[in-house]
Write a protein that holds these residues in place. Structure first.
Motif: not given
Length: 211
Positions: A152-156
Protein backbone atom coordinates in the motif's frame (compact mmCIF):
# COMPACT_ATOMS: atom_id res chain seq x y z
CA UNK A 1 13.38 51.02 -52.63
CA UNK A 2 10.10 52.35 -54.06
CA UNK A 3 6.72 51.40 -52.67
CA UNK A 4 5.64 49.79 -55.93
CA UNK A 5 8.42 47.18 -55.77
CA UNK A 6 8.06 46.34 -52.07
CA UNK A 7 6.98 42.86 -51.01
CA UNK A 8 5.22 42.39 -47.69
CA UNK A 9 5.11 39.00 -46.02
CA UNK A 10 2.30 38.39 -43.53
CA UNK A 11 2.15 35.55 -41.04
CA UNK A 12 -1.29 35.88 -39.46
CA UNK A 13 -2.14 34.30 -36.11
CA UNK A 14 -5.20 32.08 -35.66
CA UNK A 15 -6.29 33.67 -32.39
CA UNK A 16 -5.28 36.99 -30.82
CA UNK A 17 -6.20 38.47 -27.44
CA UNK A 18 -5.96 42.24 -27.08
CA UNK A 19 -6.31 44.63 -24.17
CA UNK A 20 -6.88 47.56 -26.51
CA UNK A 21 -10.18 48.36 -28.23
CA UNK A 22 -8.36 49.27 -31.47
CA UNK A 23 -7.08 46.46 -33.68
CA UNK A 24 -4.10 47.13 -35.92
CA UNK A 25 -2.37 44.94 -38.48
CA UNK A 26 0.64 44.56 -36.19
CA UNK A 27 -1.66 43.05 -33.53
CA UNK A 28 -2.90 40.14 -35.61
CA UNK A 29 0.16 39.16 -37.64
CA UNK A 30 3.92 39.12 -37.90
CA UNK A 31 5.15 41.16 -40.84
CA UNK A 32 8.39 41.69 -42.69
CA UNK A 33 9.37 43.87 -45.62
CA UNK A 34 12.66 45.04 -47.12
CA UNK A 35 11.35 48.62 -47.07
CA UNK A 36 11.12 49.83 -43.43
CA UNK A 37 8.88 52.77 -44.38
CA UNK A 38 6.32 50.51 -46.01
CA UNK A 39 6.51 48.12 -43.07
CA UNK A 40 5.81 50.93 -40.59
CA UNK A 41 2.79 52.13 -42.61
CA UNK A 42 1.32 48.64 -42.83
CA UNK A 43 1.74 47.91 -39.13
CA UNK A 44 -0.14 51.13 -38.26
CA UNK A 45 -3.23 50.29 -40.34
CA UNK A 46 -6.35 50.12 -38.15
CA UNK A 47 -8.63 47.19 -38.95
CA UNK A 48 -11.36 47.40 -36.33
CA UNK A 49 -12.46 49.16 -33.13
CA UNK A 50 -14.52 47.35 -30.49
CA UNK A 51 -17.53 49.44 -29.46
CA UNK A 52 -19.58 49.42 -26.27
CA UNK A 53 -22.13 46.61 -26.28
CA UNK A 54 -20.51 44.91 -29.27
CA UNK A 55 -19.38 41.30 -29.19
CA UNK A 56 -15.88 41.00 -27.74
CA UNK A 57 -14.93 38.51 -30.44
CA UNK A 58 -14.45 39.44 -34.05
CA UNK A 59 -13.18 37.43 -37.00
CA UNK A 60 -11.11 39.37 -39.56
CA UNK A 61 -10.46 37.89 -42.97
CA UNK A 62 -6.95 38.22 -44.34
CA UNK A 63 -8.44 39.38 -47.64
CA UNK A 64 -9.74 42.41 -45.75
CA UNK A 65 -6.25 43.01 -44.38
CA UNK A 66 -4.77 42.83 -47.88
CA UNK A 67 -7.46 45.22 -49.14
CA UNK A 68 -6.59 47.76 -46.43
CA UNK A 69 -2.88 47.40 -47.16
CA UNK A 70 -3.50 48.05 -50.85
CA UNK A 71 -5.32 51.28 -49.98
CA UNK A 72 -2.37 52.62 -47.98
CA UNK A 73 0.43 51.12 -50.06
CA UNK A 74 -0.91 50.56 -53.57
CA UNK A 75 0.86 48.24 -55.99
CA UNK A 76 2.72 46.43 -53.22
CA UNK A 77 3.05 42.66 -53.39
CA UNK A 78 1.47 41.00 -50.34
CA UNK A 79 2.40 37.38 -49.59
CA UNK A 80 0.41 35.53 -46.92
CA UNK A 81 2.11 32.59 -45.18
CA UNK A 82 -0.24 32.27 -42.20
CA UNK A 83 -3.92 31.83 -41.44
CA UNK A 84 -6.71 32.87 -43.82
CA UNK A 85 -8.72 34.46 -40.98
CA UNK A 86 -7.94 35.71 -37.50
CA UNK A 87 -10.21 35.63 -34.46
CA UNK A 88 -9.57 38.72 -32.33
CA UNK A 89 -10.82 38.77 -28.73
CA UNK A 90 -10.93 41.94 -26.65
CA UNK A 91 -10.03 41.34 -22.99
CA UNK A 92 -10.89 44.01 -20.45
CA UNK A 93 -8.26 43.30 -17.80
CA UNK A 94 -9.67 45.75 -15.25
CA UNK A 95 -13.06 44.02 -15.35
CA UNK A 96 -11.55 40.77 -14.09
CA UNK A 97 -9.76 42.27 -11.10
CA UNK A 98 -11.11 42.15 -7.55
CA UNK A 99 -12.14 39.69 -4.83
CA UNK A 100 -14.62 37.91 -7.12
CA UNK A 101 -11.81 36.77 -9.39
CA UNK A 102 -9.86 35.48 -6.37
CA UNK A 103 -12.95 33.63 -5.18
CA UNK A 104 -13.36 32.00 -8.59
CA UNK A 105 -9.71 30.93 -8.55
CA UNK A 106 -10.06 29.34 -5.09
CA UNK A 107 -13.30 27.63 -6.13
CA UNK A 108 -11.75 26.10 -9.27
CA UNK A 109 -8.67 24.97 -7.29
CA UNK A 110 -10.87 23.26 -4.68
CA UNK A 111 -13.00 21.57 -7.34
CA UNK A 112 -9.88 20.31 -9.13
CA UNK A 113 -8.25 19.01 -5.93
CA UNK A 114 -11.23 17.38 -4.22
CA UNK A 115 -12.75 16.21 -7.50
CA UNK A 116 -9.56 14.42 -8.50
CA UNK A 117 -9.20 12.90 -5.02
CA UNK A 118 -12.78 11.61 -5.08
CA UNK A 119 -12.28 10.13 -8.56
CA UNK A 120 -9.16 8.25 -7.49
CA UNK A 121 -10.84 6.93 -4.35
CA UNK A 122 -13.97 5.91 -6.25
CA UNK A 123 -11.89 4.07 -8.83
CA UNK A 124 -9.94 2.19 -6.16
CA UNK A 125 -13.16 1.30 -4.40
CA UNK A 126 -14.70 -0.03 -7.63
CA UNK A 127 -11.80 -2.36 -8.39
CA UNK A 128 -11.36 -3.38 -4.72
CA UNK A 129 -7.71 -2.38 -4.49
CA UNK A 130 -7.46 -3.39 -0.84
CA UNK A 131 -8.63 -6.92 -1.66
CA UNK A 132 -6.11 -7.11 -4.49
CA UNK A 133 -3.24 -6.11 -2.20
CA UNK A 134 -4.40 -8.61 0.43
CA UNK A 135 -4.43 -11.44 -2.11
CA UNK A 136 -0.98 -10.52 -3.42
CA UNK A 137 0.38 -10.38 0.13
CA UNK A 138 -1.05 -13.82 0.92
CA UNK A 139 0.29 -15.32 -2.33
CA UNK A 140 3.82 -13.98 -1.74
CA UNK A 141 4.19 -14.45 2.02
CA UNK A 142 1.68 -17.20 2.67
CA UNK A 143 0.35 -15.20 5.61
CA UNK A 144 -2.84 -13.29 6.24
CA UNK A 145 -2.55 -9.55 5.67
CA UNK A 146 -2.93 -7.57 8.87
CA UNK A 147 -3.60 -4.06 7.53
CA UNK A 148 -1.67 -1.60 5.43
CA UNK A 149 1.88 -2.60 4.60
CA UNK A 150 4.66 -2.16 2.10
CA UNK A 151 2.41 -2.77 -0.91
CA UNK A 152 0.00 0.00 0.00
CA UNK A 153 2.84 2.38 0.85
CA UNK A 154 4.69 1.69 -2.40
CA UNK A 155 1.52 2.06 -4.44
CA UNK A 156 0.67 5.39 -2.80
CA UNK A 157 4.17 6.77 -3.42
CA UNK A 158 4.14 5.46 -6.99
CA UNK A 159 0.77 7.07 -7.63
CA UNK A 160 2.05 10.44 -6.39
CA UNK A 161 5.24 10.18 -8.50
CA UNK A 162 3.19 9.15 -11.53
CA UNK A 163 0.93 12.19 -11.21
CA UNK A 164 3.94 14.50 -10.87
CA UNK A 165 5.64 12.97 -13.94
CA UNK A 166 2.39 13.09 -15.95
CA UNK A 167 1.76 16.77 -15.24
CA UNK A 168 5.51 17.50 -15.54
CA UNK A 169 5.41 19.98 -12.66
CA UNK A 170 6.50 20.15 -9.05
CA UNK A 171 4.88 23.25 -7.63
CA UNK A 172 5.69 25.97 -10.14
CA UNK A 173 8.71 24.19 -11.61
CA UNK A 174 8.71 22.15 -14.81
CA UNK A 175 10.61 18.86 -14.69
CA UNK A 176 11.42 18.62 -18.41
CA UNK A 177 11.03 20.92 -21.39
CA UNK A 178 8.61 18.58 -23.15
CA UNK A 179 4.91 19.51 -23.14
CA UNK A 180 2.67 17.31 -21.02
CA UNK A 181 -0.22 15.30 -22.53
CA UNK A 182 -2.60 17.79 -20.88
CA UNK A 183 -0.85 20.72 -22.59
CA UNK A 184 -0.93 18.94 -25.95
CA UNK A 185 -4.65 18.18 -25.64
CA UNK A 186 -5.36 21.76 -24.56
CA UNK A 187 -3.56 23.08 -27.67
CA UNK A 188 -5.56 20.74 -29.91
CA UNK A 189 -8.79 21.75 -28.16
CA UNK A 190 -7.93 25.45 -28.51
CA UNK A 191 -7.24 25.07 -32.25
CA UNK A 192 -10.52 23.18 -32.78
CA UNK A 193 -12.49 25.86 -30.88
CA UNK A 194 -10.85 28.66 -32.88
CA UNK A 195 -11.61 26.94 -36.19
CA UNK A 196 -15.23 26.34 -35.14
CA UNK A 197 -15.70 29.99 -34.13
CA UNK A 198 -14.13 31.26 -37.35
CA UNK A 199 -16.28 28.97 -39.51
CA UNK A 200 -19.43 29.91 -37.56
CA UNK A 201 -18.73 33.63 -37.99
CA UNK A 202 -18.15 33.11 -41.70
CA UNK A 203 -21.43 31.20 -42.16
CA UNK A 204 -23.35 33.85 -40.23
CA UNK A 205 -21.77 36.63 -42.27
CA UNK A 206 -20.18 38.27 -39.24
CA UNK A 207 -16.62 38.16 -40.56
CA UNK A 208 -14.92 41.45 -41.42
CA UNK A 209 -14.25 40.67 -45.06
CA UNK A 210 -14.03 42.21 -48.49
CA UNK A 211 -17.30 43.06 -50.25
Amino acid sequence: MSTSSATIYINAEQNVELQSEDVYVKDIAKLTCSDPHVLAKVKAIKLHSFKQGESKRQVISLLKVIEEIDKVCPNTDVQSIGEAAVMVEYINVNRHKGPLQTLKLVFVACISFFGTSFTIMAFHNDIGINDVFTKIYEMVTGQQGDGYGILELSYSLGLAVGIIVFFNHIGGRRITKDPTPIEVEMRIYEEDVNKALIETADREGKTIDVH
